[in-house]
Scaffold this active site. Structure first.
Site, short mmCIF file in Angstrom:
data_model
loop_
_atom_site.label_atom_id
_atom_site.label_comp_id
_atom_site.label_asym_id
_atom_site.label_seq_id
_atom_site.Cartn_x
_atom_site.Cartn_y
_atom_site.Cartn_z
N CYS A 1 13.22 8.18 -25.32
CA CYS A 1 12.02 7.36 -25.09
C CYS A 1 10.87 8.16 -24.48
O CYS A 1 9.74 7.67 -24.44
CB CYS A 1 12.37 6.16 -24.23
SG CYS A 1 13.81 5.29 -24.84
N HIS B 1 6.08 3.01 -21.78
CA HIS B 1 7.20 2.77 -22.69
C HIS B 1 7.60 1.29 -22.59
O HIS B 1 7.71 0.74 -21.50
CB HIS B 1 8.37 3.68 -22.32
CG HIS B 1 9.60 3.38 -23.09
ND1 HIS B 1 9.60 3.29 -24.46
CD2 HIS B 1 10.88 3.14 -22.70
CE1 HIS B 1 10.82 3.02 -24.88
NE2 HIS B 1 11.62 2.91 -23.83
N ASN C 1 12.02 -2.46 -27.92
CA ASN C 1 11.99 -1.07 -27.46
C ASN C 1 12.22 -0.16 -28.67
O ASN C 1 13.25 -0.25 -29.32
CB ASN C 1 13.11 -0.91 -26.41
CG ASN C 1 13.25 0.50 -25.88
OD1 ASN C 1 12.72 1.44 -26.45
ND2 ASN C 1 14.00 0.64 -24.80
O1 UT7 Z 1 14.43 2.85 -23.41
C1 UT7 Z 1 15.55 2.88 -22.60
C2 UT7 Z 1 15.27 2.23 -21.37
N1 UT7 Z 1 16.12 1.09 -21.20
C3 UT7 Z 1 15.83 0.21 -20.27
O2 UT7 Z 1 14.84 0.35 -19.62
C4 UT7 Z 1 16.79 -0.91 -20.02
C5 UT7 Z 1 16.75 -1.27 -18.55
N2 UT7 Z 1 17.60 -2.37 -18.23
C6 UT7 Z 1 17.28 -3.64 -18.53
O3 UT7 Z 1 16.24 -3.90 -19.08
C7 UT7 Z 1 18.22 -4.74 -18.11
O4 UT7 Z 1 19.25 -4.19 -17.31
C8 UT7 Z 1 18.85 -5.49 -19.31
C9 UT7 Z 1 17.80 -6.32 -19.99
C10 UT7 Z 1 19.42 -4.48 -20.30
C11 UT7 Z 1 19.96 -6.41 -18.83
O5 UT7 Z 1 19.49 -7.30 -17.85
P1 UT7 Z 1 20.35 -7.57 -16.54
O6 UT7 Z 1 19.62 -8.55 -15.74
O7 UT7 Z 1 20.61 -6.23 -15.91
O8 UT7 Z 1 21.66 -8.24 -17.13
P2 UT7 Z 1 23.18 -7.77 -16.96
O9 UT7 Z 1 23.43 -6.56 -17.77
O10 UT7 Z 1 23.50 -7.73 -15.50
O11 UT7 Z 1 23.93 -8.99 -17.61
C12 UT7 Z 1 23.91 -10.27 -17.01
C13 UT7 Z 1 24.73 -11.22 -17.85
C14 UT7 Z 1 26.13 -10.71 -18.15
O12 UT7 Z 1 26.99 -11.82 -18.09
P3 UT7 Z 1 27.92 -12.08 -16.79
O13 UT7 Z 1 28.77 -10.85 -16.68
O14 UT7 Z 1 26.95 -12.22 -15.64
O15 UT7 Z 1 28.65 -13.32 -17.14
C15 UT7 Z 1 26.06 -10.24 -19.57
O16 UT7 Z 1 27.29 -10.30 -20.25
O17 UT7 Z 1 24.11 -11.41 -19.11
C16 UT7 Z 1 25.08 -11.22 -20.16
N3 UT7 Z 1 24.40 -10.71 -21.35
C17 UT7 Z 1 23.84 -11.51 -22.27
N4 UT7 Z 1 23.78 -12.85 -22.40
C18 UT7 Z 1 23.13 -13.35 -23.46
C19 UT7 Z 1 24.17 -9.42 -21.69
N5 UT7 Z 1 23.48 -9.37 -22.83
C20 UT7 Z 1 23.26 -10.66 -23.21
C21 UT7 Z 1 22.59 -11.24 -24.31
N6 UT7 Z 1 22.54 -12.58 -24.39
N7 UT7 Z 1 21.97 -10.50 -25.27
#
Ligand code: UT7
Length: 323
Positions: free
Chosen positions: A111, A250, A280
């Site tokens: 990225c 980004h 992204n």
């Molecule tokens: O270009 C590369 C740069 N990348 C980034 O900048 C990504 C940076 N990170 C993020 O943007 C965030 O961490 C994410 C958007 C990827 C994830 O958000 P989060 O608030 O950190 O969510 P999480 O990974 O802690 O997941 C929370 C919950 C989980 O369920 P439980 O374990 O709490 O029951 C996941 O299983 O959300 C669940 N989950 C989803 N639910 C519905 C994960 N993906 C999904 C989904 N739909 N697509």
């Protein structure tokens, strides 16, 4: 010598896939994706290729700059999803454009790739002997997603952006401050393995690898590192943060952009976004957004602009330029 961007272009695939479309394919929802990231839709390649998108974006950038392909001395393409191992994407673009005089090579910095490419090209041009460069960020990330992993596949899209750099007489305009960094020690938080060693002397039946990400670690890295890199680049350019007109970041997550704005004490109005429609697109995010705002007349001569990227490697880069 001023090293200026004199043209921009972009291209995305025809197919637009909404969050609701994805929720019919997997256990996700528009509410989850939108509230966590700001993303509402993304474009996904069906007939398009990384090369085709890159060529389309490059042609638009050349047309805006009124530069012919033969005038290009250098082509640098940033990508992690080239169509071939070799020849590289830049040589494919060179051939398609007929840019017969351009030295052409690729940069792999995920990225941050467009920022690394811009920096590399600016240094070539500053040194002399090279006058016009084409920098491209192009990806078809959809082919390296695990479409059974809802935590990654909903975040990314496909597309390409391009810019023409020109070395022009004068001082105080164009690219003035450039900062890059890498932390390979944290590389595993966002990775996609290549083919494993495979030859008659080893037994290897590993399946193809797809993108895997520890989202929270990448999030923490981004909200700390990006404001630091921007601050360093703005200082290197000799400006105060308040003097900056636009921050083109980004497009990974709206909440990351809000956090960066807050840490820099800058209003969100200075941070245009297109992640709502594009998701992204790794190396392509920054040049596509730059082209979007350029075409909407949001950039005027003399504007002070920050471009910043961050992502796998880990890598990051920030550039300050006067339009
Ligand atoms: O270009 C590369 C740069 N990348 C980034 O900048 C990504 C940076 N990170 C993020 O943007 C965030 O961490 C994410 C958007 C990827 C994830 O958000 P989060 O608030 O950190 O969510 P999480 O990974 O802690 O997941 C929370 C919950 C989980 O369920 P439980 O374990 O709490 O029951 C996941 O299983 O959300 C669940 N989950 C989803 N639910 C519905 C994960 N993906 C999904 C989904 N739909 N697509």
């Amino acid at each position: 010598m001023n090293i200026k961007i004199i043209g921009t272009g972009s291209a995305v695939p025809k197919l637009r896939v909404t969050n609701d479309d994805l929720s019919k394919m997997m256990d996700t929802s528009d509410e989850w994706i939108k509230s966590r990231t700001g993303i509402e839709a993304r474009h996904i390649a069906v007939e398009e290729t990384t090369t085709g998108l890159a060529v389309e974006a490059a042609k638009k950038a050349l047309a805006m700059a009124a530069v012919s392909p033969e005038e290009l001395d250098l082509i640098i393409a940033a990508t992690v999803t080239a169509d071939k191992f070799f020849p590289n994407l830049s040589c494919e673009v060179q051939s398609a454009l007929g840019a017969v005089h351009a030295v052409s090579f690729d940069i792999s910095a995920a990225c941050s790739g467009f920022l690394f490419g811009l920096d590399t090209a600016a240094r070539y041009l500053k040194q002399g002997g090279y006058n016009k460069a084409l920098i491209i960020g192009a990806e078809t990330l959809s082919k390296i997603m695990d479409w059974n992993d809802r935590s990654t596949c909903v975040l990314f899209g496909d597309g390409a952006g391009a810019a023409i750099l020109s070395a022009e007489e004068g001082e105080g305009e164009g690219i003035l401050g450039m900062i890059q960094g890498s932390d390979g020690g944290r590389g595993m938080v966002l990775n996609c393995s290549n083919r494993p060693v495979n030859n008659p002397f080893v037994t290897n039946d590993a399946a193809l690898s797809y993108t895997s990400m520890n989202g929270q670690e990448v999030y923490k890295f981004a909200v700390k590192t990006v404001p630091e890199a921007i601050t360093q680049a703005v200082e290197a350019a000799g400006f105060s943060m308040d003097e900056i007109d636009l921050f083109i970041l980004h497009q990974a997550n709206y909440r990351i952009i809000e956090s960066v704005a807050k840490r820099l004490h800058q209003p969100m109005e200075k941070f245009p976004t297109n992640l709502q429609e594009c998701g992204n697109i790794s190396a392509a995010s920054v040049p596509i957004l730059l082209d979007n705002v350029n075409n909407h007349g949001r950039i005027g001569k003399g504007n002070k602009i920050v471009l910043a990227g961050f992502g796998a490697g880990l890598t990051w880069g920030a550039t300050v330029l006067v339009w």
